[in-house]
Design an enzyme around this catalytic site. Structure first.
Site, PDB file in Angstrom:
ATOM      1  N   VAL A   1      17.722 -50.096  40.561  1.00 46.94           N
ATOM      2  CA  VAL A   1      19.081 -49.868  40.094  1.00 46.94           C
ATOM      3  C   VAL A   1      19.155 -49.934  38.571  1.00 46.94           C
ATOM      4  O   VAL A   1      18.407 -50.679  37.938  1.00 46.94           O
ATOM      5  CB  VAL A   1      20.063 -50.890  40.738  1.00 46.94           C
ATOM      6  N   CYS A   2      20.034 -49.115  38.012  1.00 47.47           N
ATOM      7  CA  CYS A   2      20.361 -49.181  36.588  1.00 47.47           C
ATOM      8  C   CYS A   2      21.872 -48.973  36.485  1.00 47.47           C
ATOM      9  O   CYS A   2      22.597 -49.242  37.432  1.00 47.47           O
ATOM     10  CB  CYS A   2      19.575 -48.143  35.778  1.00 47.47           C
ATOM     11  N   HIS A   3      22.347 -48.489  35.358  1.00 43.69           N
ATOM     12  CA  HIS A   3      23.791 -48.303  35.190  1.00 43.69           C
ATOM     13  C   HIS A   3      24.324 -47.199  36.102  1.00 43.69           C
ATOM     14  O   HIS A   3      25.273 -47.420  36.853  1.00 43.69           O
ATOM     15  CB  HIS A   3      24.111 -47.987  33.730  1.00 43.69           C
TER      16      HIS A   3
ATOM     17  N   GLY B   1      21.926 -44.489  37.513  1.00 45.43           N
ATOM     18  CA  GLY B   1      20.898 -43.894  38.362  1.00 45.43           C
ATOM     19  C   GLY B   1      19.818 -43.105  37.646  1.00 45.43           C
ATOM     20  O   GLY B   1      18.828 -42.729  38.263  1.00 45.43           O
TER      21      GLY B   1
ATOM     22  N   MET C   1      24.869 -49.269  39.202  1.00 42.56           N
ATOM     23  CA  MET C   1      25.852 -50.352  39.215  1.00 42.56           C
ATOM     24  C   MET C   1      27.273 -49.831  39.107  1.00 42.56           C
ATOM     25  O   MET C   1      28.202 -50.498  39.548  1.00 42.56           O
ATOM     26  CB  MET C   1      25.560 -51.355  38.085  1.00 42.56           C
TER      27      MET C   1
END
Length: 106
Positions: free
Chosen positions: A67-69, A71, A95
């Protein structure tokens, strides 16, 4: 790198009562300040830039949900991890979508 071939899930695919399936490690590849603003409870924090040097800290016998901000960085990390022999899947929407769905944030 062809992102369309990267294994991915979207938040709508997750069970809201247990969004992280058993036997899955969540890997957050965002920067420290982003992590500090909120992350998936129980996630492992390993910024994308550190991944090649620290990948040995990750388990190889479980699925890794990256996961990141939103994708994009997690898609790159997912591709790299899969090439390195891990079983990784990208959380498309990151997220942003996780939070919008009301899923838990630590």
């Amino acid at each position: 790198m062809a992102f369309s071939k990267i294994p991915a899930v979207i938040v709508a695919d997750l069970d809201p009562s247990a969004p992280v399936p058993p036997g899955t490690t969540v890997l957050d590849v965002r920067e420290q300040h982003e992590w500090d603003e909120g992350h998936v409870p129980g996630a492992v924090h390993l910024p994308l830039g550190d991944l090649p040097l620290r990948a040995s800290e990750l388990p190889k016998n479980v699925r890794i949900l990256v996961v990141c901000h939103s994708g994009s960085r997690s898609a790159r990390a997912t591709a790299w991890l899969n090439e390195a022999g891990f079983e990784a899947v990208n959380l498309d929407g990151g997220m942003v979508d996780w939070s919008r769905a009301g899923l838990p944030v630590a």
